[in-house]
Scaffold this motif. Sequence first.
Motif, PDB file in Angstrom:
ATOM      1  N   LEU A  59      -5.317  -5.398  -0.339  1.00  0.00           N
ATOM      2  CA  LEU A  59      -4.914  -4.050  -0.732  1.00  0.00           C
ATOM      3  C   LEU A  59      -5.813  -2.994  -0.094  1.00  0.00           C
ATOM      4  O   LEU A  59      -5.336  -1.940   0.345  1.00  0.00           O
ATOM      5  CB  LEU A  59      -4.942  -3.926  -2.260  1.00  0.00           C
ATOM      6  N   GLY A  97       0.832  -1.202   0.000  1.00  0.00           N
ATOM      7  CA  GLY A  97       0.000   0.000   0.000  1.00  0.00           C
ATOM      8  C   GLY A  97       0.861   1.243   0.000  1.00  0.00           C
ATOM      9  O   GLY A  97       1.808   1.356   0.789  1.00  0.00           O
ATOM     10  N   MET A 155      -5.226   0.556   2.727  1.00  0.00           N
ATOM     11  CA  MET A 155      -5.567   1.946   2.456  1.00  0.00           C
ATOM     12  C   MET A 155      -5.690   2.722   3.763  1.00  0.00           C
ATOM     13  O   MET A 155      -6.093   2.159   4.782  1.00  0.00           O
ATOM     14  CB  MET A 155      -6.895   2.019   1.683  1.00  0.00           C
TER      15      MET A 155
END
Length: 254
Positions: free
Chosen positions: A236, A6, A240
């Motif tokens: 993923l 990330g 964030m």
Amino acid sequence: MVLPIGIHYSWRHPNWIALEARLASLERHLGMPSQDTGQDNPETRSRDRLILIGMNLLKALEQLERLKPNPAQTFSERIDAYRRHGLAKAETHFGLRAVGNLQERCRRIEQAAWDRIYREGVDQLPPLERSLADWEAREADLQLTRMRLVEHFTSVSGHYISDRPDFDRFAEMLLLVEEAIGWIEDKPWKGQPSLGPQRVEVQLGRALPVRPRLNQYRSNRREAMQVFMQDLEQALVALMPDASRAMTTDAVEL
């Protein structure tokens, strides 16, 4: 092993003066009058100006595509209608089926365009066929440009800045609009003044092993790939900055 990574960019210091100067430059470029929203709060003032800029840009694109939006539609609904129209038009040109999510549809259009633009053996064609191949490549490039415009608008939403009206989100949307205009005009947009120095955070998620999925892949390739891509997407999303930190306890922050 597939390692999810990330990457999050942000600005070190919120420079609202520079951001509003960039908004004024966009307003002049689009032929809009100088906006005085009557708001003293920089977040509210910048949000209102960004939405008006986005609506003017969208209106120009709708006119280009001969779209007649319903007056009752919201800004987000009009953006969605423009996206669907642009993708459908490109897919019709290439004879593609409109299946999958937005990203999957964009990738299929991209591949179809490349197959025509970077056609093999074109130098061995007779002159007339070579000219027709060049013609086809130019048309494919036009459809690819249409798809790129759709991609530029995948993140445009009034909700994005309303849900969390901080400087980073305003700056992201500003850069997105500037990039879209530069793409349409085929020349980079030189945004001035600078919004200031940025910082980057990199997070490493838990590696996803691939080999244990081999038997499932052998029995049903499509299902195995879909499951793996869903797992990768979840990994993923967990990296964030807005994701719950409870989901990223195994992440290593650098």
